[in-house]
Enzyme design. Structure first.
Site, PDB file in Angstrom:
ATOM      1  N   GLY A   1       0.799  -1.228   0.000  1.00 38.02           N
ATOM      2  CA  GLY A   1       0.000   0.000   0.000  1.00 38.02           C
ATOM      3  C   GLY A   1       0.823   1.265   0.000  1.00 38.02           C
ATOM      4  O   GLY A   1       0.641   2.149   0.847  1.00 38.02           O
TER       5      GLY A   1
ATOM      6  N   GLY B   1      -0.684   4.973   0.208  1.00 36.42           N
ATOM      7  CA  GLY B   1      -1.486   5.382   1.358  1.00 36.42           C
ATOM      8  C   GLY B   1      -0.788   6.390   2.251  1.00 36.42           C
ATOM      9  O   GLY B   1       0.441   6.548   2.231  1.00 36.42           O
TER      10      GLY B   1
ATOM     11  N   ASP C   1      -2.559  -6.814  -6.025  1.00 31.03           N
ATOM     12  CA  ASP C   1      -3.870  -6.534  -5.461  1.00 31.03           C
ATOM     13  C   ASP C   1      -4.118  -7.530  -4.328  1.00 31.03           C
ATOM     14  O   ASP C   1      -3.857  -8.731  -4.483  1.00 31.03           O
ATOM     15  CB  ASP C   1      -4.931  -6.691  -6.556  1.00 31.03           C
ATOM     16  CG  ASP C   1      -6.305  -6.216  -6.130  1.00 31.03           C
ATOM     17  OD1 ASP C   1      -6.752  -6.584  -5.026  1.00 31.03           O
ATOM     18  OD2 ASP C   1      -6.947  -5.478  -6.900  1.00 31.03           O
ATOM     19  N   LEU C   2      -4.630  -7.050  -3.201  1.00 30.99           N
ATOM     20  CA  LEU C   2      -4.877  -7.929  -2.061  1.00 30.99           C
ATOM     21  C   LEU C   2      -5.838  -9.067  -2.390  1.00 30.99           C
ATOM     22  O   LEU C   2      -5.831 -10.101  -1.723  1.00 30.99           O
ATOM     23  CB  LEU C   2      -5.444  -7.120  -0.881  1.00 30.99           C
ATOM     24  CG  LEU C   2      -4.478  -6.181  -0.158  1.00 30.99           C
ATOM     25  CD1 LEU C   2      -5.225  -5.360   0.874  1.00 30.99           C
ATOM     26  CD2 LEU C   2      -3.354  -6.966   0.504  1.00 30.99           C
TER      27      LEU C   2
ATOM     28  N   LYS D   1     -15.285  -3.749  12.140  1.00 34.18           N
ATOM     29  CA  LYS D   1     -15.471  -5.196  12.190  1.00 34.18           C
ATOM     30  C   LYS D   1     -14.482  -5.895  11.264  1.00 34.18           C
ATOM     31  O   LYS D   1     -13.905  -6.925  11.612  1.00 34.18           O
ATOM     32  CB  LYS D   1     -16.912  -5.559  11.807  1.00 34.18           C
ATOM     33  CG  LYS D   1     -17.239  -7.028  12.039  1.00 34.18           C
ATOM     34  CD  LYS D   1     -18.723  -7.289  11.907  1.00 34.18           C
ATOM     35  CE  LYS D   1     -19.063  -8.744  12.221  1.00 34.18           C
ATOM     36  NZ  LYS D   1     -20.524  -9.004  12.172  1.00 34.18           N
TER      37      LYS D   1
ATOM     38  N   VAL E   1      -5.007   4.907  16.608  1.00 33.02           N
ATOM     39  CA  VAL E   1      -6.261   5.632  16.756  1.00 33.02           C
ATOM     40  C   VAL E   1      -6.409   6.538  15.525  1.00 33.02           C
ATOM     41  O   VAL E   1      -5.875   6.240  14.468  1.00 33.02           O
ATOM     42  CB  VAL E   1      -6.269   6.408  18.092  1.00 33.02           C
ATOM     43  CG1 VAL E   1      -6.272   5.434  19.270  1.00 33.02           C
ATOM     44  CG2 VAL E   1      -5.052   7.343  18.191  1.00 33.02           C
TER      45      VAL E   1
END
Length: 348
Positions: free
Chosen positions: A14, A17, A68-69, A164, A192
Site C-alpha cells: 500500500g 497510502g 492486489d490484495l 469489524k 487511533v
C-alpha cells in the site's frame, strides 16, 4: 544508517497510502532497500512525488510491484528476498457496502494472502496495521485504561463494518501464525485517529473530518471524543516493531496520549487559524440528535457508534517495550493536517 539496513529488503504494502508512504520515507532515510505494492503502477509517479516532498532524491533502492490484495498475482515476487513485510494496505471502498461481508472478506483474505506469501518466502517478521477498533470498542469501564490485552467483540452492537473488518482481519492473522505460520513472526500496530503532515494531496478520513469543520459542511458539531496520533509516529512505531526482538507476537496501541473532543478541535481551529475558520460552527449537536440521525444516515450511524466508546487509552506498552516517544501532541497533529490541506489545495 542502522547496522545492516543497507543489505535488508523490506516490503511495504500500500505505498500510495497516507501511512504507507510515510513508512517508506522513514525506511529509506534509515538506509533500507524497499519494495512497495501498488494496485496499479500508474500511481508510481505519485509515490515518487510524495517521497521527493519528504526529501528523498535517490530512488535506486526502491522497487514497485503491481499487486492486489484480492489476487494472487505477483505476491511471490513482492516478498522475494525480503526480511520484513510491513502490511499496511487495506481494501478500498468509496462507499460503505450494504453487505458488511463485502468489506470483511477482502480484509481477511488480503491479510492471509500476504502472510502466506511471507511465510513461504522465509520472511522473518510481518508487522500489520490494525486499528484501535480491533482493541477498545467493547470496553465498558471508563475508569480503567484500555490496553492491548483487550479485543473488540466483532458482534458489538453498532460496530461499523470497517472496524469489524479490522478486528476480523487481525484475529485471522494471529490465528494463522499460531496454526500454520511456521517460523514467521507477527506484530500488530493499532493506531487511533491518524492526522499530521501529508506528503501529497490525497486526504484521509480524519482529514475529511477537519475539512468538514472548516468548510461549514458540519453545521453543528457532535460531542465526539477522539484519540489522535501523528502519522510520523505511526510510521516510527512500525519500523521499531519491525526490528525489536521484544515486539515478536505483540500488538501496540498507537496514540499521542490523552484525548480531544470535536468541539475542542473546533475551538483550536478558531484560535490558531482564525483566517480560515470563519465557517467553523460554534453549535454542539446533542447526542440524542446524532442517534436519531443514525437511523437514516450511514455517516451518522458511524458517529453514533463512536459516542459511547471509552477514550481512556494507554500508550504505555509502546513507550516501555519499544522506547517509543511520540513527537507530536494531539493539537499539533491536527494543525499539521490543516497546513497540509492548505499546501496541497484541499482547502482554500
Amino acid at each position: 544508517m542502522e547496522n545492516s539496513a543497507k543489505d535488508t529488503w523490506v516490503l511495504v504494502t500500500g505505498g500510495t497510502g497516507f501511512v504507507g508512504v510515510h513508512v517508506i520515507l522513514q525506511l529509506m532515510q534509515k538506509g533500507y532497500k524497499v519494495k512497495t505494492t501498488l494496485r496499479s503502477l500508474k500511481r508510481k509517479e505519485e509515490v515518487l512525488d510524495m517521497l521527493r516532498h519528504g526529501g528523498i532524491a535517490d530512488f535506486k533502492n526502491l522497487r514497485f510491484i503491481e499487486a492486489d490484495l484480492m489476487k494472487d498475482d505477483n505476491w511471490k515476487e513482492a516478498v522475494r528476498n525480503c526480511t520484513y513485510v510491513l502490511h499496511i494496505a487495506s481494501p478500498i471502498f468509496l462507499a460503505l457496502p450494504k453487505d458488511e461481508n463485502e468489506m470483511i472478506r477482502p480484509a481477511v483474505e488480503g491479510t492471509l494472502r500476504v502472510l502466506k506469501a511471507a511465510r513461504d518466502a522465509g520472511v522473518k517478521r510481518v508487522v500489520m496495521t490494525s486499528n484501535f477498533g480491533a482493541v477498545g470498542y467493547s470496553h465498558k469501564d471508563p475508569y480503567t485504561a484500555i490496553t492491548e490485552k483487550e479485543w473488540t467483540d466483532p458482534n458489538e452492537k453498532g460496530l461499523s463494518s470497517y472496524n469489524k473488518s479490522k478486528v476480523m482481519a487481525e484475529r485471522a492473522a494471529w490465528d494463522f501464525i499460531q496454526r500454520e505460520g511456521g517460523s514467521l513472526e507477527l506484530s500488530a500496530i493499532n493506531p487511533v485517529g491518524i492526522f499530521g503532515p501529508s506528503l501529497g494531496p490525497d486526504i484521509s478520513s480524519g482529514f475529511e473530518l477537519v475539512k468538514n469543520l472548516l468548510d461549514g459542511t458540519m453545521m453543528a458539531i457532535p460531542n465526539l471524543t477522539l484519540n489522535i496520533i501523528d502519522v510520523r509516529d505511526v510510521a516510527d512505531l512500525h519500523v521499531r516493531a519491525m526490528t525489536s526482538p521484544a515486539a515478536k507476537g505483540e500488538r501496540f496501541l498507537a496514540l499521542a496520549g490523552g484525548k480531544i473532543s470535536m468541539p475542542e478541535i473546533a475551538g483550536l481551529l478558531r484560535e490558531k487559524m482564525p483566517v480560515i475558520s470563519a465557517k467553523v460552527s460554534t453549535k454542539t449537536l446533542p447526542d440524542w440528535v446524532v442517534r436519531i440521525a443514525a437511523l437514516f444516515s450511514p455517516k451518522a450511524k458511524a458517529i453514533a457508534s463512536m459516542l459511547k466508546a471509552s477514550r481512556n487509552v494507554s500508550n504505555g506498552k509502546a513507550r516501555n517495550v519499544l522506547g517509543w516517544e511520540p513527537i507530536a501532541t494531539n493539537e499539533e497533529a491536527i494543525l499539521l493536517s490543516v497546513e497540509s490541506m492548505l499546501k496541497f489545495g484541499n482547502i482554500k
